[in-house]
Design a protein around this motif. Structure first.
Motif, PDB file in Angstrom:
ATOM      1  N   VAL A  16       2.421  -4.051  -5.809  1.00 16.28           N
ATOM      2  CA  VAL A  16       2.504  -5.414  -5.276  1.00 16.28           C
ATOM      3  C   VAL A  16       1.428  -6.269  -5.932  1.00 16.28           C
ATOM      4  N   GLY A  17       1.810  -7.442  -6.427  1.00 17.28           N
ATOM      5  CA  GLY A  17       0.838  -8.407  -6.937  1.00 17.28           C
ATOM      6  C   GLY A  17       0.039  -7.894  -8.119  1.00 17.28           C
ATOM      7  N   PRO A  18      -0.997  -8.626  -8.487  1.00 18.48           N
ATOM      8  CA  PRO A  18      -1.856  -8.205  -9.604  1.00 18.48           C
ATOM      9  C   PRO A  18      -2.684  -6.974  -9.232  1.00 18.48           C
ATOM     10  N   ARG A  46      -5.845  -3.261  -3.678  1.00 16.20           N
ATOM     11  CA  ARG A  46      -5.083  -4.338  -4.297  1.00 16.20           C
ATOM     12  C   ARG A  46      -4.177  -3.737  -5.367  1.00 16.20           C
ATOM     13  N   GLY A  47      -2.989  -4.326  -5.489  1.00 14.51           N
ATOM     14  CA  GLY A  47      -2.057  -3.898  -6.516  1.00 14.51           C
ATOM     15  C   GLY A  47      -1.062  -2.856  -6.065  1.00 14.51           C
ATOM     16  N   ALA A  48      -1.207  -2.354  -4.857  1.00  9.56           N
ATOM     17  CA  ALA A  48      -0.266  -1.355  -4.326  1.00  9.56           C
ATOM     18  C   ALA A  48      -0.320  -1.378  -2.812  1.00  9.56           C
ATOM     19  N   ARG A  49       0.728  -0.872  -2.198  1.00  8.45           N
ATOM     20  CA  ARG A  49       0.806  -0.810  -0.738  1.00  8.45           C
ATOM     21  C   ARG A  49       1.784   0.283  -0.350  1.00  8.45           C
ATOM     22  N   LEU A  50       1.586   0.853   0.809  1.00  7.98           N
ATOM     23  CA  LEU A  50       2.555   1.780   1.375  1.00  7.98           C
ATOM     24  C   LEU A  50       3.559   1.000   2.213  1.00  7.98           C
ATOM     25  N   ALA A  52      -6.648  -8.343   6.043  1.00  6.61           N
ATOM     26  CA  ALA A  52      -5.821  -9.483   5.632  1.00  6.61           C
ATOM     27  C   ALA A  52      -6.090  -9.924   4.199  1.00  6.61           C
ATOM     28  N   ASP A  53      -7.269  -9.642   3.665  1.00  5.03           N
ATOM     29  CA  ASP A  53      -7.597 -10.039   2.298  1.00  5.03           C
ATOM     30  C   ASP A  53      -7.115  -9.038   1.253  1.00  5.03           C
ATOM     31  N   TYR A  54      -6.460  -7.972   1.695  1.00  7.40           N
ATOM     32  CA  TYR A  54      -6.027  -6.915   0.784  1.00  7.40           C
ATOM     33  C   TYR A  54      -4.523  -6.677   0.920  1.00  7.40           C
ATOM     34  N   ASP A  55      -3.975  -5.919  -0.033  1.00  8.20           N
ATOM     35  CA  ASP A  55      -2.557  -5.562   0.039  1.00  8.20           C
ATOM     36  C   ASP A  55      -2.308  -4.426   1.025  1.00  8.20           C
ATOM     37  N   GLY A  56      -3.290  -3.625   1.273  1.00  9.18           N
ATOM     38  CA  GLY A  56      -3.194  -2.502   2.204  1.00  9.18           C
ATOM     39  C   GLY A  56      -4.508  -1.768   2.211  1.00  9.18           C
TER      40      GLY A  56
END
Length: 275
Positions: free
Chosen positions: A166-168, A144-148, A45-49
Protein backbone atom coordinates in the motif's frame (compact mmCIF):
# COMPACT_ATOMS: atom_id res chain seq x y z
CA UNK A 1 8.19 -34.87 11.87
CA UNK A 2 5.37 -32.33 12.02
CA UNK A 3 1.75 -33.16 12.79
CA UNK A 4 -0.68 -32.00 10.10
CA UNK A 5 -4.40 -31.39 9.60
CA UNK A 6 -6.68 -31.92 6.62
CA UNK A 7 -8.19 -28.62 5.51
CA UNK A 8 -11.40 -28.25 3.50
CA UNK A 9 -9.90 -26.57 0.42
CA UNK A 10 -7.03 -27.25 -1.98
CA UNK A 11 -3.56 -26.35 -0.76
CA UNK A 12 -2.33 -23.11 -2.30
CA UNK A 13 0.85 -23.56 -4.36
CA UNK A 14 2.61 -20.68 -2.60
CA UNK A 15 3.22 -21.61 1.03
CA UNK A 16 4.06 -18.12 2.20
CA UNK A 17 3.28 -14.52 1.30
CA UNK A 18 5.49 -11.51 1.97
CA UNK A 19 5.62 -7.80 1.27
CA UNK A 20 8.65 -5.64 2.12
CA UNK A 21 7.92 -2.56 4.20
CA UNK A 22 9.50 0.13 6.34
CA UNK A 23 9.11 -0.29 10.11
CA UNK A 24 9.66 2.39 12.75
CA UNK A 25 9.70 1.79 16.52
CA UNK A 26 6.77 3.49 18.23
CA UNK A 27 5.34 4.15 21.66
CA UNK A 28 1.69 5.11 21.25
CA UNK A 29 -1.42 5.72 23.31
CA UNK A 30 -4.53 3.75 22.45
CA UNK A 31 -7.55 5.93 23.19
CA UNK A 32 -10.84 4.44 24.40
CA UNK A 33 -13.15 3.84 21.44
CA UNK A 34 -16.18 1.75 20.53
CA UNK A 35 -13.93 -1.25 19.84
CA UNK A 36 -10.38 -2.32 20.61
CA UNK A 37 -9.75 -2.49 16.85
CA UNK A 38 -10.66 1.18 16.52
CA UNK A 39 -8.41 2.10 19.45
CA UNK A 40 -5.45 0.38 17.78
CA UNK A 41 -6.17 1.98 14.41
CA UNK A 42 -6.37 5.45 15.94
CA UNK A 43 -3.05 4.92 17.72
CA UNK A 44 -1.39 4.05 14.38
CA UNK A 45 -3.28 6.60 12.27
CA UNK A 46 -0.01 7.96 10.84
CA UNK A 47 0.99 4.53 9.50
CA UNK A 48 -0.36 1.94 7.07
CA UNK A 49 -0.45 -0.70 9.81
CA UNK A 50 1.76 -2.19 12.45
CA UNK A 51 2.50 -4.48 15.34
CA UNK A 52 1.70 -3.41 18.91
CA UNK A 53 2.25 -4.94 22.34
CA UNK A 54 0.42 -3.89 25.50
CA UNK A 55 2.05 -4.85 28.79
CA UNK A 56 -0.83 -3.95 31.12
CA UNK A 57 -4.13 -2.23 30.39
CA UNK A 58 -7.67 -2.25 31.83
CA UNK A 59 -10.57 -3.08 29.55
CA UNK A 60 -14.16 -2.10 30.19
CA UNK A 61 -15.13 -5.29 28.42
CA UNK A 62 -12.88 -8.21 27.46
CA UNK A 63 -14.14 -11.06 25.27
CA UNK A 64 -11.86 -13.73 23.85
CA UNK A 65 -11.81 -17.25 22.45
CA UNK A 66 -9.46 -20.23 22.61
CA UNK A 67 -8.97 -23.16 20.18
CA UNK A 68 -11.95 -25.48 19.87
CA UNK A 69 -13.65 -28.11 17.73
CA UNK A 70 -15.81 -27.10 14.77
CA UNK A 71 -19.28 -28.55 15.48
CA UNK A 72 -20.09 -28.44 11.75
CA UNK A 73 -16.98 -30.32 10.66
CA UNK A 74 -16.31 -27.65 8.04
CA UNK A 75 -12.95 -26.52 9.39
CA UNK A 76 -9.93 -28.46 10.64
CA UNK A 77 -10.09 -26.40 13.85
CA UNK A 78 -12.37 -23.76 15.30
CA UNK A 79 -12.89 -21.73 18.48
CA UNK A 80 -14.26 -22.34 21.98
CA UNK A 81 -16.08 -19.49 23.68
CA UNK A 82 -16.47 -16.62 23.65
CA UNK A 83 -15.26 -16.18 27.20
CA UNK A 84 -16.69 -12.94 28.55
CA UNK A 85 -14.38 -11.71 31.25
CA UNK A 86 -16.14 -8.36 31.57
CA UNK A 87 -13.97 -5.66 33.11
CA UNK A 88 -10.71 -7.53 32.71
CA UNK A 89 -7.07 -6.57 32.49
CA UNK A 90 -4.59 -7.24 29.72
CA UNK A 91 -1.44 -8.79 31.16
CA UNK A 92 0.35 -9.04 27.81
CA UNK A 93 -1.22 -8.65 24.38
CA UNK A 94 0.49 -8.73 20.99
CA UNK A 95 -1.51 -7.73 17.92
CA UNK A 96 -1.20 -7.09 14.22
CA UNK A 97 -3.10 -3.96 13.22
CA UNK A 98 -4.63 -4.03 9.74
CA UNK A 99 -7.91 -3.81 7.87
CA UNK A 100 -11.00 -5.90 7.20
CA UNK A 101 -13.71 -4.93 4.70
CA UNK A 102 -12.39 -1.37 4.65
CA UNK A 103 -12.43 -0.91 8.44
CA UNK A 104 -9.93 -1.38 11.26
CA UNK A 105 -9.10 -4.90 12.38
CA UNK A 106 -6.66 -6.57 14.74
CA UNK A 107 -5.43 -10.11 15.28
CA UNK A 108 -4.27 -10.33 18.87
CA UNK A 109 -3.25 -13.09 21.28
CA UNK A 110 -2.46 -12.54 24.92
CA UNK A 111 -2.86 -13.13 28.64
CA UNK A 112 -5.77 -11.69 30.62
CA UNK A 113 -7.01 -11.50 34.21
CA UNK A 114 -9.98 -10.30 36.25
CA UNK A 115 -10.98 -10.47 39.94
CA UNK A 116 -12.65 -13.80 40.67
CA UNK A 117 -12.08 -15.10 37.14
CA UNK A 118 -11.54 -18.87 37.02
CA UNK A 119 -11.70 -19.44 33.26
CA UNK A 120 -8.91 -19.49 30.67
CA UNK A 121 -6.29 -16.75 31.00
CA UNK A 122 -4.84 -16.77 27.49
CA UNK A 123 -6.52 -16.51 24.11
CA UNK A 124 -7.50 -14.67 20.96
CA UNK A 125 -9.02 -11.29 21.82
CA UNK A 126 -12.22 -10.36 19.97
CA UNK A 127 -11.63 -7.01 18.21
CA UNK A 128 -15.19 -5.67 18.20
CA UNK A 129 -16.49 -7.08 21.47
CA UNK A 130 -13.60 -5.77 23.61
CA UNK A 131 -12.86 -2.15 24.43
CA UNK A 132 -10.62 -0.09 26.69
CA UNK A 133 -11.88 1.64 29.81
CA UNK A 134 -9.16 4.31 29.65
CA UNK A 135 -6.13 5.15 27.49
CA UNK A 136 -3.45 2.46 27.26
CA UNK A 137 0.21 2.65 26.28
CA UNK A 138 1.56 0.26 23.67
CA UNK A 139 4.98 -0.24 22.15
CA UNK A 140 5.78 -1.77 18.82
CA UNK A 141 6.34 -0.89 15.19
CA UNK A 142 4.48 1.34 12.78
CA UNK A 143 4.86 0.25 9.16
CA UNK A 144 4.66 2.00 5.83
CA UNK A 145 4.33 0.48 2.39
CA UNK A 146 2.46 -2.65 3.46
CA UNK A 147 -0.53 -3.73 5.52
CA UNK A 148 -2.30 -6.88 6.58
CA UNK A 149 -5.78 -7.11 5.03
CA UNK A 150 -8.32 -9.83 5.82
CA UNK A 151 -9.21 -11.92 2.76
CA UNK A 152 -11.06 -15.23 2.24
CA UNK A 153 -8.71 -18.22 2.28
CA UNK A 154 -10.08 -21.17 0.26
CA UNK A 155 -7.59 -23.65 1.75
CA UNK A 156 -8.68 -23.25 5.38
CA UNK A 157 -12.12 -21.68 4.76
CA UNK A 158 -11.18 -18.88 7.17
CA UNK A 159 -10.92 -15.14 6.54
CA UNK A 160 -7.23 -14.50 7.19
CA UNK A 161 -4.77 -11.64 7.24
CA UNK A 162 -2.62 -11.42 4.09
CA UNK A 163 0.12 -8.84 3.40
CA UNK A 164 -0.58 -6.24 0.73
CA UNK A 165 1.54 -3.42 -0.68
CA UNK A 166 0.00 0.00 0.00
CA UNK A 167 1.28 3.48 -0.88
CA UNK A 168 4.94 4.48 -1.05
CA UNK A 169 7.53 2.30 0.69
CA UNK A 170 10.54 4.33 1.88
CA UNK A 171 13.75 2.43 2.58
CA UNK A 172 12.43 -1.12 3.20
CA UNK A 173 13.96 -2.57 6.37
CA UNK A 174 11.28 -5.12 7.25
CA UNK A 175 8.73 -7.53 5.81
CA UNK A 176 5.20 -8.67 6.60
CA UNK A 177 5.02 -12.46 6.25
CA UNK A 178 2.19 -14.98 6.48
CA UNK A 179 2.73 -18.75 6.43
CA UNK A 180 0.31 -21.44 5.29
CA UNK A 181 -0.63 -24.65 7.15
CA UNK A 182 1.12 -28.01 7.34
CA UNK A 183 4.75 -26.88 7.21
CA UNK A 184 7.34 -26.59 9.95
CA UNK A 185 7.11 -23.15 11.53
CA UNK A 186 10.84 -22.38 11.77
CA UNK A 187 11.79 -23.77 8.36
CA UNK A 188 8.95 -21.98 6.60
CA UNK A 189 9.78 -18.69 8.30
CA UNK A 190 13.46 -19.01 7.36
CA UNK A 191 12.52 -19.67 3.72
CA UNK A 192 10.33 -16.55 3.64
CA UNK A 193 12.99 -14.45 5.38
CA UNK A 194 15.59 -15.51 2.82
CA UNK A 195 13.22 -14.49 0.02
CA UNK A 196 12.80 -11.11 1.74
CA UNK A 197 16.58 -10.68 1.95
CA UNK A 198 16.57 -10.73 5.75
CA UNK A 199 19.23 -12.79 7.50
CA UNK A 200 19.23 -10.79 10.72
CA UNK A 201 15.87 -9.67 12.11
CA UNK A 202 13.54 -9.40 15.06
CA UNK A 203 10.60 -11.80 14.82
CA UNK A 204 7.25 -10.44 16.01
CA UNK A 205 3.94 -12.20 15.58
CA UNK A 206 1.49 -14.97 16.37
CA UNK A 207 -0.31 -17.94 14.89
CA UNK A 208 -1.44 -21.51 15.54
CA UNK A 209 0.30 -24.89 15.75
CA UNK A 210 -0.68 -28.58 15.60
CA UNK A 211 0.47 -30.75 18.54
CA UNK A 212 3.40 -28.42 19.26
CA UNK A 213 6.70 -29.45 20.77
CA UNK A 214 8.69 -27.03 22.90
CA UNK A 215 12.31 -27.64 23.75
CA UNK A 216 12.78 -29.83 26.84
CA UNK A 217 9.05 -30.60 27.06
CA UNK A 218 6.82 -33.44 25.90
CA UNK A 219 4.70 -32.94 22.80
CA UNK A 220 1.48 -31.09 23.62
CA UNK A 221 -1.67 -33.17 23.12
CA UNK A 222 -3.79 -30.60 21.30
CA UNK A 223 -4.40 -30.59 17.54
CA UNK A 224 -5.05 -26.85 17.65
CA UNK A 225 -3.20 -24.28 19.73
CA UNK A 226 -2.78 -20.52 19.47
CA UNK A 227 0.53 -18.82 20.23
CA UNK A 228 2.11 -15.43 20.76
CA UNK A 229 5.82 -14.85 20.16
CA UNK A 230 7.37 -13.56 23.39
CA UNK A 231 10.89 -13.37 21.95
CA UNK A 232 12.11 -14.08 18.45
CA UNK A 233 15.20 -13.44 16.40
CA UNK A 234 16.70 -14.39 13.06
CA UNK A 235 20.48 -14.71 13.19
CA UNK A 236 22.51 -15.84 10.20
CA UNK A 237 19.25 -16.90 8.58
CA UNK A 238 18.36 -19.20 11.50
CA UNK A 239 15.16 -18.51 13.46
CA UNK A 240 14.74 -18.96 17.21
CA UNK A 241 11.34 -18.29 18.75
CA UNK A 242 9.94 -18.41 22.29
CA UNK A 243 6.16 -18.51 22.63
CA UNK A 244 3.19 -18.57 24.98
CA UNK A 245 0.36 -20.79 23.81
CA UNK A 246 -3.05 -22.11 24.81
CA UNK A 247 -4.52 -25.56 24.03
CA UNK A 248 -7.98 -26.91 23.24
CA UNK A 249 -8.44 -27.59 26.94
CA UNK A 250 -7.33 -24.05 27.93
CA UNK A 251 -3.96 -25.20 29.28
CA UNK A 252 -1.15 -22.68 28.85
CA UNK A 253 2.42 -23.55 27.94
CA UNK A 254 5.56 -21.50 27.41
CA UNK A 255 8.90 -22.33 25.87
CA UNK A 256 11.22 -22.30 22.88
CA UNK A 257 9.93 -23.79 19.63
CA UNK A 258 11.72 -27.02 18.69
CA UNK A 259 12.97 -27.29 15.14
CA UNK A 260 11.38 -29.59 12.56
CA UNK A 261 8.38 -30.77 14.60
CA UNK A 262 5.96 -27.83 14.79
CA UNK A 263 3.40 -27.80 12.01
CA UNK A 264 1.36 -24.67 11.38
CA UNK A 265 -2.34 -25.22 12.09
CA UNK A 266 -4.26 -22.41 10.31
CA UNK A 267 -1.81 -19.54 9.84
CA UNK A 268 1.22 -17.77 11.24
CA UNK A 269 1.67 -14.02 10.81
CA UNK A 270 4.93 -12.17 11.37
CA UNK A 271 6.58 -8.81 11.12
CA UNK A 272 10.30 -9.28 10.51
CA UNK A 273 12.32 -6.17 11.33
CA UNK A 274 15.89 -6.11 10.06
CA UNK A 275 18.69 -5.58 12.55
Amino acid sequence: MIATLTHPGPAAPDRYALVPCHAEPVTVTLPPADTLAQSAALALADYDGGWLEIAVAPLANLDFVIPGEDPTGTHAAWYAGPFRMGAGTIRHLGMHVGRKEGGPWIHGHGRFAAPGWSGPDFGHVLPFESHLSRPATAQGWGIRGARLDVEPDPETAFPLFQPRAVGPRPDPNAALVTLRPNQDLLSALETAATAAGLGEARILGLGSLVHPKLQGQTRIDSHATEFLVTEGRLSGGVAEIEIDLVTLGSLRHRGRVERGVNGICITAEFLLVGR
